[in-house]
Design a protein around this motif. Sequence first.
Motif, PDB file in Angstrom:
ATOM      1  N   VAL A 110      21.474-103.116  34.994  1.00 16.42           N
ATOM      2  CA  VAL A 110      21.793-103.370  33.591  1.00 16.42           C
ATOM      3  C   VAL A 110      23.278-103.686  33.479  1.00 16.42           C
ATOM      4  O   VAL A 110      24.114-102.977  34.055  1.00 16.42           O
ATOM      5  N   GLN A 111      23.620-104.729  32.740  1.00 16.02           N
ATOM      6  CA  GLN A 111      25.018-104.995  32.424  1.00 16.02           C
ATOM      7  C   GLN A 111      25.446-104.062  31.309  1.00 16.02           C
ATOM      8  O   GLN A 111      24.797-103.966  30.273  1.00 16.02           O
ATOM      9  N   GLU A 140      28.301-113.416  38.265  1.00 13.46           N
ATOM     10  CA  GLU A 140      27.342-113.890  37.265  1.00 13.46           C
ATOM     11  C   GLU A 140      27.649-113.276  35.903  1.00 13.46           C
ATOM     12  O   GLU A 140      27.567-113.945  34.866  1.00 13.46           O
ATOM     13  N   ILE A 141      28.006-111.991  35.874  1.00 16.81           N
ATOM     14  CA  ILE A 141      28.376-111.342  34.621  1.00 16.81           C
ATOM     15  C   ILE A 141      29.639-111.970  34.041  1.00 16.81           C
ATOM     16  O   ILE A 141      29.743-112.196  32.828  1.00 16.81           O
ATOM     17  N   GLY A 142      30.590-112.280  34.901  1.00 14.61           N
ATOM     18  CA  GLY A 142      31.800-112.944  34.430  1.00 14.61           C
ATOM     19  C   GLY A 142      31.522-114.329  33.878  1.00 14.61           C
ATOM     20  O   GLY A 142      32.119-114.755  32.884  1.00 14.61           O
ATOM     21  N   ARG A 143      30.598-115.034  34.515  1.00 16.16           N
ATOM     22  CA  ARG A 143      30.264-116.390  34.070  1.00 16.16           C
ATOM     23  C   ARG A 143      29.699-116.395  32.661  1.00 16.16           C
ATOM     24  O   ARG A 143      29.984-117.283  31.859  1.00 16.16           O
ATOM     25  N   ASP A 177      30.326-104.819  33.617  1.00 19.60           N
ATOM     26  CA  ASP A 177      29.807-104.999  34.977  1.00 19.60           C
ATOM     27  C   ASP A 177      28.471-104.275  35.056  1.00 19.60           C
ATOM     28  O   ASP A 177      27.926-103.808  34.043  1.00 19.60           O
ATOM     29  N   GLU A 178      27.935-104.181  36.278  1.00 19.40           N
ATOM     30  CA  GLU A 178      26.698-103.455  36.532  1.00 19.40           C
ATOM     31  C   GLU A 178      26.875-101.971  36.177  1.00 19.40           C
ATOM     32  O   GLU A 178      27.863-101.333  36.553  1.00 19.40           O
ATOM     33  N   THR A 204      19.797-107.440  31.570  1.00 17.62           N
ATOM     34  CA  THR A 204      19.145-106.780  32.701  1.00 17.62           C
ATOM     35  C   THR A 204      18.993-107.763  33.849  1.00 17.62           C
ATOM     36  O   THR A 204      18.905-108.977  33.633  1.00 17.62           O
ATOM     37  N   PHE A 205      18.979-107.224  35.052  1.00 16.46           N
ATOM     38  CA  PHE A 205      18.906-108.056  36.254  1.00 16.46           C
ATOM     39  C   PHE A 205      17.944-107.435  37.254  1.00 16.46           C
ATOM     40  O   PHE A 205      17.820-106.207  37.325  1.00 16.46           O
ATOM     41  N   ASP A 206      17.304-108.279  38.035  1.00 15.66           N
ATOM     42  CA  ASP A 206      16.617-107.849  39.245  1.00 15.66           C
ATOM     43  C   ASP A 206      17.463-108.306  40.425  1.00 15.66           C
ATOM     44  O   ASP A 206      17.889-109.468  40.478  1.00 15.66           O
TER      45      ASP A 206
END
Length: 264
Positions: A110-111, A140-143, A177-178, A204-206
């Motif tokens: 989760v971010q 990816e979160i920064g993008r 971040d994560e 959310t991420f996998d």
Amino acid sequence: MLAAVLAGLSVGVVSGCGPGVLTLGVSYDRPGLAIRAGNDFSGFDTVLGRDLARRLGHPGKKDVSLINVPERRTTPPTGELPYDVLVAAYPATDALRAKADLVGPYLSGVQDLAVRADERDAVSATSLAGRRVCAVAGSEIGRTAPTAFPGATIAYRSTLSTCLTELRRGTVDAVTDERLALRGYAAEQPFRGTIRVAGVSIATFDYYLAVRRKDPRLCGRVKDALTAAVADGGWARAYEEQLVRTGVTERVPAPPRAITGCTG
């Protein structure tokens, strides 16, 4: 401990990469997930990676080489994947798929946001308009941060620990971040008691294992090893040991239900 971790970031290969050695790409500075302090390694990614290596026929520490993964986390370095298996909380981006076979998910994330501990106002993605939010450059979160935090100024830094240091000093107002990585840092000195994780689910991420294509059989073997680790409790034991007992999170979640990759 953090000083030892940061000192280790300049060191790449931990053990030799000779015949019979499996190379694993892991982070060196994500408490709870993967961290190096001197010659000691811990964290869920590292422990799970060693378990998978054992199942692949590499049981000893000398049979596995741990290589530091750069913080720029959208994709690994250009060219061929420089590890046999990447175990570093990477989402399944098109750029990563172009370089490696993906197996997973092996972990869901989760971010979230971290703020200073003395900030008691409710925090959300929209409440940070007009304030400074730090994110890791190239991630990816920064993008996606400019879209996720409308009206906020995004301050990009090379590492998560740099963002959190600036948060403590007041240079930025929040760090994204994560969640597991943020909680890992919040439980460690010098951040313990000075920052808190807001508990805001922004995305959310996998996360997937990335497998080098040099050996066409390796992907299927990694998939079988991860499936076995989930089935026999190895995955849950690693999570309990590295993330629950260390106080990063409260409980072991349900493991991944279906491991995909390679031929399906």
